[in-house]
Scaffold this active site. Structure first.
Site, PDB file in Angstrom:
ATOM      1  N   CYS A 259       0.759  -1.252   0.085  1.00 30.61           N
ATOM      2  CA  CYS A 259       0.015  -0.012   0.025  1.00 30.61           C
ATOM      3  C   CYS A 259       1.043   1.288   0.094  1.00 30.61           C
ATOM      4  CB  CYS A 259      -1.070  -0.052   1.121  1.00 30.61           C
ATOM      5  SG  CYS A 259      -1.307   1.332   2.254  1.00 30.61           S
TER       6      CYS A 259
ATOM      7  N   CYS B  96       0.717   3.536   2.849  1.00 33.15           N
ATOM      8  CA  CYS B  96       1.327   2.944   4.147  1.00 33.15           C
ATOM      9  C   CYS B  96       2.745   3.360   3.843  1.00 33.15           C
ATOM     10  CB  CYS B  96       1.308   1.550   4.156  1.00 33.15           C
ATOM     11  SG  CYS B  96      -0.718   1.096   4.222  1.00 33.15           S
TER      12      CYS B  96
ATOM     13  N   CYS C  12     -23.473  13.876 -15.108  1.00 33.47           N
ATOM     14  CA  CYS C  12     -24.652  13.218 -14.193  1.00 33.47           C
ATOM     15  C   CYS C  12     -25.501  12.226 -14.997  1.00 33.47           C
ATOM     16  CB  CYS C  12     -25.421  13.841 -13.326  1.00 33.47           C
ATOM     17  SG  CYS C  12     -27.069  13.373 -12.864  1.00 33.47           S
TER      18      CYS C  12
ATOM     19  N   CYS D 231     -29.322  12.728 -14.716  1.00 38.06           N
ATOM     20  CA  CYS D 231     -29.518  13.859 -15.353  1.00 38.06           C
ATOM     21  C   CYS D 231     -29.887  13.755 -16.950  1.00 38.06           C
ATOM     22  CB  CYS D 231     -28.713  14.964 -15.285  1.00 38.06           C
ATOM     23  SG  CYS D 231     -28.231  15.272 -13.585  1.00 38.06           S
TER      24      CYS D 231
END
Ligand SMILES: *[C@@H]1O[C@H](CO)[C@@H](O)[C@H](O)[C@H]1NC(C)=O
Length: 523
Positions: free
Chosen positions: A49, A52, A384, A387
């Site tokens: 990660c 990390c 969107c 939409c």
């Protein structure tokens, strides 16, 4: 010689690595470790990660400092200890948790840099309010960048209760101390009851000058702890918003430029301290934020003020040089209420082509607030999907009122809310509202199915004119109301930020996307 050097350095590094102050734990060692140490910060990580890896050196540094205070830092490799991680509900990496024994576990919500970890954990190790004496106060003042110390009489229960209440609420952010020593208060130049904020930057002390109330103390802590000219970034943005004060941004691309503008504008910031916060912002990493303030995002340095409460934007003319005088004048006018907020708007359409009226910021009042008409307005975003699927139905709907000759009573309108500053609070797309004729102050939010018949009914029931049109809806067409959540929007914003950042350097990219996920929902 060279070989020897390499060897020596390698050996030194190995020695450092093995002397890590971060305790590596397994399912067998974890329970005893949190039992034996009163306060433990544990990191649950995975070796692959990236966040990390970025945290690792910071975590090591913090571990060494905190060990002296009997605060221990530990880590658990979740690829090796899957069961242990699962038992603590770890879902992403890194996950950081604070353990006070095995049963008292709280999420870590501090920063991920060494000073932030040290500061946060130090606060966790102390009571909400530390009781101070003449012997301990000096040391206490140096425990964090910002500490607050209240001075009040031992029998002043009311000041004590008020102060303790604020300290308990804000204990993750600031260190709170209190003393009953009247001589000590005198030496600090205050009398009972009072409150002093000590900090390691700007002027060292700020004295609270209002009556001892919880709200006033909280506001004081949030404003007096902010540097005269600080820096806006993922770790400080929320703090600036929390002050409720307008924020003046100085966008500049290099650290040298930011330092030199800070110096130039110091006197202006001092003059308006407590009224407007000032901060620089890294225009290379967060330049995109300039467009949220209605600045051109490709022309730096730049300056703008944001009213953080009403989200109004006051960009400073980008063709004018940023000087002590020009910004001083701008601030004087702003504080006097003489600067008009900038309103982002598409141009007013020359001609309304279709049945749906196109609203932009500049014709919003004329169309939406037209007192004679019931106005149904859709707030949409170009990206969107819901939409887009509403669009053809919305056109049909608008056409029905046109065909029925009702356009003097009902307007069906839409506005691209990403390109136009609208006064409405929009929390998802699409948002549909009805502004009733004769009552423009209380728009009604539409939350039904997005079928044409339902919308007709909504306009009829909530409009002043109760206008009626008819439409035969095919049975299968009714659709569940789906609003793309703020989370989805944030995701889209993150994607946008990430794709924009791809052109920038790797370093800038990780910074920008971190900002986008952690803070830029509002930025
Ligand atoms: C505030 O009240 C608590 C509880 O009565 C007490 O323990 C504490 O010493 C008081 N703090 C000060 C600074 O007087």
């Amino acid at each position: 010689m060279r070989t020897f050097k390499t060897f020596a350095i390698g050996a030194a590094l190995a020695a450092v690595a093995s002397a890590s102050d971060v305790e590596s734990l397994t399912k067998d060692t974890f329970p005893d470790f949190v039992k034996e140490n009163d306060l433990v910060l544990a990191e649950f990580f995975a070796p692959w990660c990236g966040h990390c890896k970025a945290l690792a050196p910071e975590y090591e540094e913090a571990a060494t400092t905190l060990k002296e205070k009997n605060i221990r830092l530990a880590k658990v490799d979740c690829t090796e200890e899957a069961d242990l991680c699962q038992s603590f509900g770890v879902e992403g990496y890194p996950t950081l948790k604070v353990f006070r024994g095995a049963d008292n576990i709280t999420p870590y919500s501090g920063a991920r840099k060494a000073p932030g970890i040290i500061s946060y954990m130090t606060k966790q190790s102390l009571p909400a309010v530390s009781i101070l004496t003449v012997d301990t106060v000096e040391d206490f003042k140096t425990q964090d960048k910002v500490v607050l110390v209240a001075y009040f009489a031992a029998d002043d229960k009311s000041s004590n209760a008020t102060y303790t209440e604020v300290a308990e609420k804000l204990r993750d952010s600031y260190l709170f101390g209190a003393s009953n020593d009247a001589d000590l208060a005198k030496a600090e130049g205050v009398e009972f009851p009072s409150l002093v904020l000590y900090k390691t930057f700007d002027e060292p002390t700020t004295i609270f000058k209002e009556a001892f109330g919880a709200e006033a103390i909280e506001k004081f802590a949030k404003t007096a702890s902010i540097p005269l000219i600080g820096e806006v970034g993922p770790e400080t943005y929320a703090g600036y918003m929390a002050t409720g004060l307008p924020l003046a941004y100085i966008f500049a691309e290099t650290p040298e430029d930011r330092a030199s503008f800070s110096e130039k504008l110091k006197s202006v910031a001092e003059k308006h301290r407590g009224v407007v916060s000032f901060a620089t912002i890294d225009a290379k990493a967060f330049g995109a934020h300039a467009s949220n303030l209605n600045l051109k995002a490709d022309k730096f340095p730049a300056f703008a003020i944001q009213d953080t409460v009403n989200n109004k934007k006051f960009p400073f003319d980008q063709e004018t040089e940023i000087t002590t005088e020009s910004i001083g004048k701008f601030l004087d006018e702003f504080v006097a209420g003489k600067v008009e907020p900038s309103i982002k708007s598409e141009p007013i359409p020359e001609k309304q082509e279709g049945p749906v009226q196109i609203v932009v910021a500049k014709n919003y009042d004329d169309i939406v607030l037209d007192d004679a008409k019931d106005v149904l307005i859709e707030f949409y975003a170009p990206w969107c999907g819901h939409c887009k699927s509403l669009a053809p139905k919305y056109d049909i709907l608008a056409g029905l009122y046109v065909d029925a000759g009702l356009t003097d009573k009902v307007t069906i309108a839409k506005v691209d809310a990403t390109l136009n500053d609208v006064p409405d609070e929009i929390s998802g797309f699409p948002t549909i509202k009805l502004y009733k004729a004769g009552d423009k102050k209380n728009p009604v939010l539409y939350s039904g199915n997005r079928g044409i018949e339902d919308l007709i009914k909504f306009v009829q029931e909530n409009g002043k004119h109760q206008a009626e049109v008819t439409y035969e809806e095919p049975a299968a067409e009714a659709e569940k109301p789906v609003v793309e959540s703020v989370a989805e929007q944030a995701e889209a914003a993150t994607e946008a930020a990430e794709s924009a950042a791809e052109e920038a350097t790797e370093a800038a990219k990780s910074k920008a996307s971190e900002a986008a996920t952690e803070d830029h929902d509002e930025l």
